[in-house]
Design a protein around this motif. Structure first.
Motif, mmCIF file in Angstrom:
data_model
loop_
_atom_site.group_PDB
_atom_site.id
_atom_site.type_symbol
_atom_site.label_atom_id
_atom_site.label_comp_id
_atom_site.label_asym_id
_atom_site.label_seq_id
_atom_site.Cartn_x
_atom_site.Cartn_y
_atom_site.Cartn_z
ATOM 1 N N LYS A 196 14.921 -11.608 3.002
ATOM 2 C CA LYS A 196 13.535 -12.024 3.173
ATOM 3 C C LYS A 196 12.642 -11.095 2.340
ATOM 4 N N PHE A 197 11.568 -11.661 1.777
ATOM 5 C CA PHE A 197 10.712 -10.934 0.835
ATOM 6 C C PHE A 197 9.263 -10.973 1.299
ATOM 7 N N TRP A 198 8.579 -9.828 1.146
ATOM 8 C CA TRP A 198 7.150 -9.716 1.504
ATOM 9 C C TRP A 198 6.422 -9.088 0.317
ATOM 10 N N PHE A 199 5.431 -9.812 -0.194
ATOM 11 C CA PHE A 199 4.660 -9.334 -1.342
ATOM 12 C C PHE A 199 3.191 -9.250 -0.965
ATOM 13 N N GLN A 200 2.519 -8.197 -1.465
ATOM 14 C CA GLN A 200 1.085 -8.048 -1.252
ATOM 15 C C GLN A 200 0.409 -7.724 -2.576
ATOM 16 N N CYS A 201 -0.712 -8.368 -2.811
ATOM 17 C CA CYS A 201 -1.570 -8.046 -3.957
ATOM 18 C C CYS A 201 -3.013 -7.989 -3.484
#
Length: 270
Positions: A196-201
């Motif tokens: 599972k992947f979590w990205f923040q920008c």
């Protein structure tokens, strides 16, 4: 007099033959760590030297006591002045030679540090319980290590990741822009359905817009990684979570603000 502890913490170091130096780390565990007979999930973090400025002294106790989350052990790995060489992509340095020791760092983590943690602390041996995160270049490093060593991890979190990392200088009008190394890492890598992947920008991560499409590079690069992961078979939303913070900047203050949301995603039960 009644005494209550918010967490148990220690700071130490481990000599790495791959890096040729002592690596300093900080471990923070819930108050009931010593009495627990059950091993804990683990949150590994690059750039552990930013522990205080990320406000983790406040965020971690709150996460530990959350009724909607599982208690876990936090381990922050501190970088030194060789950070630009040890972080990056293990498959190759970038076109300026940066990240030349990223392969060594990956070997340190997989072959030395994780076995050390499993042997010395009450941590789970189930890969699904291990989460790795990082910010900026540390985020790129965490993503690269998790994606290429999925048998050790269940999730990865990337805050404002340096996905611009490339094997040659950007060429104007290069629409596909496949020189970004991480895109081919995803394409050539294996599909692991448990990841599972979590990205923040942040919308103010930067002002650069190299392809003049009206979207800053940080967001462009991250969404292109997400598209590549979708091509691989990961669902979005679902396997992939993306958080875009309006007004968020490329700094510790922004990442501290969003970190509670990340720990809830990583260890929340709802």
């Amino acid at each position: 007099m009644q005494f209550e502890s918010e967490f148990i913490g220690l700071k130490g170091n481990l000599y790495s033959k791959y890096l040729g130096r002592k690596v300093t780390f900080r471990l923070v565990a819930p108050p009931h760590y010593k009495d627990s007979e059950t091993p804990f999930p683990v949150l590994l973090m690059n750039d552990g030297q930013d522990f205080v400025n990320l406000e983790l002294e406040k965020t971690l106790p709150s996460a530990f006591s959350s009724k909607t989350g599982k208690p876990f052990v936090y381990v922050g790995i501190e970088a030194n002045n060789n950070r630009i060489q040890e972080y990056g992509t293990a498959s190759s340095p970038d076109f300026k030679g940066r990240g030349a020791r990223a392969k060594n760092y990956s070997k340190f983590l997989i072959e030395e540090f994780i076995p050390f943690l499993r042997a010395e602390f009450k941590v789970s041996k189930d890969a699904q319980d291990w989460v790795y995160c990082g910010m900026s270049l540390g985020g790129l490093s965490a993503f690269d290590i998790v994606y290429n060593n999925a048998q050790y991890f269940g999730k990865v979190g990337v805050f404002s990741g340096s996905f611009w990392w490339r094997n040659k200088a950007y060429a104007v009008n290069d629409v596909e822009d496949r020189s970004r190394i991480v895109l081919d890492i995803v394409k050539k890598g294996s599909y692991n359905p448990h990841l599972k992947f979590w990205f923040q920008c942040g919308t103010e991560d930067e002002t650069a817009d190299r392809n003049n499409n009206g979207i800053i590079d940080s967001i462009d690069d991250t969404t292109d990684v997400i598209k590549e992961l979708q091509e691989k078979g990961y669902s979005f939303p679902g396997d992939i979570t993306y958080v875009e913070l309006d007004g968020g900047k490329h700094n510790l203050k922004t990442w501290a603000k969003v970190f509670p949301k990340f720990t809830n995603w990583a260890f929340g039960t709802n």
